[in-house]
Design an enzyme around this catalytic site. Sequence first.
Site, PDB file in Angstrom:
ATOM      1  N   VAL A 106     -16.065 -10.748  12.390  1.00 39.44           N
ATOM      2  CA  VAL A 106     -16.025 -10.724  13.792  1.00 39.44           C
ATOM      3  C   VAL A 106     -17.435 -11.153  14.443  1.00 39.44           C
ATOM      4  O   VAL A 106     -18.161 -10.493  14.059  1.00 39.44           O
ATOM      5  CB  VAL A 106     -15.415  -9.883  14.372  1.00 39.44           C
ATOM      6  CG1 VAL A 106     -15.322  -9.992  16.023  1.00 39.44           C
ATOM      7  CG2 VAL A 106     -14.024  -9.627  14.134  1.00 39.44           C
ATOM      8  N   LYS A 107     -17.421 -12.479  15.021  1.00 37.27           N
ATOM      9  CA  LYS A 107     -18.731 -12.748  15.717  1.00 37.27           C
ATOM     10  C   LYS A 107     -19.009 -12.193  16.968  1.00 37.27           C
ATOM     11  O   LYS A 107     -18.187 -12.413  17.748  1.00 37.27           O
ATOM     12  CB  LYS A 107     -18.894 -14.265  15.682  1.00 37.27           C
ATOM     13  CG  LYS A 107     -20.170 -14.916  15.562  1.00 37.27           C
ATOM     14  CD  LYS A 107     -20.334 -16.377  15.415  1.00 37.27           C
ATOM     15  CE  LYS A 107     -21.495 -17.131  15.294  1.00 37.27           C
ATOM     16  NZ  LYS A 107     -21.539 -18.433  15.018  1.00 37.27           N
TER      17      LYS A 107
END
Length: 148
Positions: free
Chosen positions: A17-18
């Site tokens: 997850v960025k």
Amino acid sequence: MIAEGEVLAAIHPNIVVKIPMIKDGVKALKYFSNKGIKTNCTLIFSAGQALLAAKAGATYVSPFLGRLDDISTDSLNLIEEIRVIFDNYGFETEILAASVRHAMHIINCAKIGADVVTCPIQPILSLLKHPLTDSGLEQFIKDSQKMQ
């Protein structure tokens, strides 16, 4: 960020997850870290930001080399500072050098200790090239033709 990240992380355990380097992003990093969800803290432009992300449990931090170079800042010095800090404190967070624009970025990141780089294909292909390799190959071909 948390709601979207949970949806993404549920797809597969390899999903990362960025998360942007902002106050709420640091809170999200801690939340995901506590749940064992991998994260990449992006938009890192200082060692202090990388430190905060690592303390919050980010899997990766992404300092942007090209963008720093664009404003006449030594991007490789930033990678070096982050490496020293992470090594000093045993952080498991990996350094993902982003916005890599040329082969020397790749070589210098490798020398300094970045764990990962992201870049277009051209800098990678540039690593293959050297004028002595080209001339040496040409000479090998000429020599082998003499033997026939």
